[in-house]
Design an enzyme around this catalytic site. Structure first.
Site, PDB file in Angstrom:
ATOM      1  N   HIS A 186       1.886   4.634  -2.875  1.00  0.00           N
ATOM      2  CA  HIS A 186       2.051   6.074  -2.672  1.00  0.00           C
ATOM      3  C   HIS A 186       3.472   6.509  -3.038  1.00  0.00           C
ATOM      4  CE1 HIS A 186      -1.813   6.332  -0.806  1.00  0.00           C
ATOM      5  NE2 HIS A 186      -1.471   5.716   0.317  1.00  0.00           N
ATOM      6  N   HIS A 223       0.831  -1.209   0.000  1.00  0.00           N
ATOM      7  CA  HIS A 223       0.000   0.000   0.000  1.00  0.00           C
ATOM      8  C   HIS A 223       0.866   1.260   0.000  1.00  0.00           C
ATOM      9  CE1 HIS A 223      -3.629   2.368   0.945  1.00  0.00           C
ATOM     10  NE2 HIS A 223      -2.791   3.137   1.622  1.00  0.00           N
ATOM     11  N   GLU A 224       1.816   1.312   0.920  1.00  0.00           N
ATOM     12  CA  GLU A 224       2.665   2.499   1.020  1.00  0.00           C
ATOM     13  C   GLU A 224       3.591   2.638  -0.188  1.00  0.00           C
ATOM     14  OE1 GLU A 224       2.137   4.796   3.106  1.00  0.00           O
ATOM     15  OE2 GLU A 224       0.681   3.675   4.283  1.00  0.00           O
TER      16      GLU A 224
END
Length: 335
Positions: A17, A13-14
């Site tokens: 980003h 997920h990170e």
């Protein structure tokens, strides 16, 4: 095993980003796994990469993400469409991981299932209430059916053992009302008894790709419907699990068969992706709402107001998580 699973999902997920920020010219000050005191850190270029003590989270800290900054590479100084892509990419990476995992679960299968009825069980109830062989089930109670996975969820927690169905029969859509099934109750939830068999589908490259995305849509639909059913009261708070409850389930499954972990992992990462897109303050979806407002009205919401909204949302989310965690611990130790 459960902690490792959570770490993988968080990193994915990170990283969504992170890679979007790098590609779109935003300075990433720190990329970290975990919270709390740092166990390891190393600076490469402009970014500090760290592993922290508490492995229950992670973050991609961008310059100007939470405050004003004069740096031309700051998040706050980039055009709205760039910020929108950076924020949404975390959830997209979770969903892409779900597609990959689901594809892995389908590789060992020799054939795929369909939602078309092949034959009925002896003394079938549903065949006496409207269903016929070769009916393709395309909706249950108004909700689209993509696969047998959807069908399983649609047959859960049905009152009075009766549902409305839409089928494709002889090339035409047909609405069937009050189709009855036998049912059984487990832990206070009513489950319809599936009293028919469905056709299989030949496995080849085209059907494999189609089944992978079809199943992914099913997972997304079930997660979304579960959220709606929770909000509307179809399921109570007892049906919700947090990290403690999920960890217990993962541990139990891992003891049985590691291969069985893949569907659970796929469901969790899809769940994480969709949950983060909800328009709730402090979540990615909440941030997207503010960016969309700016894109539509050509004027950003003042930073102090946006920060206050996210802070309030964060407190509410923490409170909800504490409640769910307390419920999970009580269930785990008190049965």
């Amino acid at each position: 095993m459960a902690i490792l699973l959570f770490i993988i999902l968080i990193i994915i997920h990170e990283f969504g980003h992170f890679i979007a920020a790098k590609l779109l010219g935003v300075r990433v000050n720190e990329f970290a796994v975990g919270f709390g005191p740092k166990l390891f850190k190393k600076k490469l270029g402009e970014t500090v990469y760290a592993v922290n003590l508490v492995p229950l989270g992670g973050y991609c800290a961008m310059e100007g993400e939470e405050e004003a900054s004069g740096d031309e590479k700051a998040f706050c100084n980039k055009k709205p469409w760039r910020r929108f892509l950076i924020v949404i990419m975390g959830a997209i990476f979770n969903l892409l991981l779900g597609v990959i995992i689901i594809g892995c679960t389908l590789i060992p299968q020799e054939r795929f299932t369909t939602t078309t009825i092949a034959e009925f069980h002896e003394n079938s109830v549903s065949s006496e209430h409207g269903l016929k062989v070769d009916d393709k089930i395309i909706a249950v109670n108004g909700r689209r059916i993509f696969s047998t996975y959807d069908l399983s969820y649609a047959f859960t927690n049905v009152k009075n053992s009766v549902i409305d169905m839409t089928v494709l029969r002889d090339g035409e859509k047909l609405d069937l009302e009050n189709v009855k099934f036998d049912s059984k109750e487990i832990d206070g939830i009513d489950y319809l008894s599936v009293d028919f068999y469905v056709y299989g589908k030949e496995k080849n490259f085209v059907s494999f790709i189609g089944e992978t995305f079809n199943t992914t849509f099913s997972y997304c639909a079930v997660v979304w419907r579960s959220l709606i059913d929770l909000i509307t009261g179809k399921y109570g708070i007892s049906a919700v699990s947090g990290p403690v409850g999920v960890t217990a389930v993962i541990g139990s499954i891992a003891k049985q068969n590691l291969q069985n972990l893949l569907p659970i992992m796929a469901l969790i990462t899809v769940n994480l992706g969709i949950f983060n897109l909800l328009p709730v303050p402090a979540l990615d979806g909440g941030r997207l709402v503010f960016i969309l407002f700016e894109m539509i009205f050509k004027k950003p919401v003042p930073q102090k107001y946006e920060s206050a909204v996210h802070a309030a949302g964060f407190i509410l989310l923490i409170g909800f998580m504490l409640l769910i965690t307390a419920k999970d611990i009580w269930t785990l130790f008190m049965g």
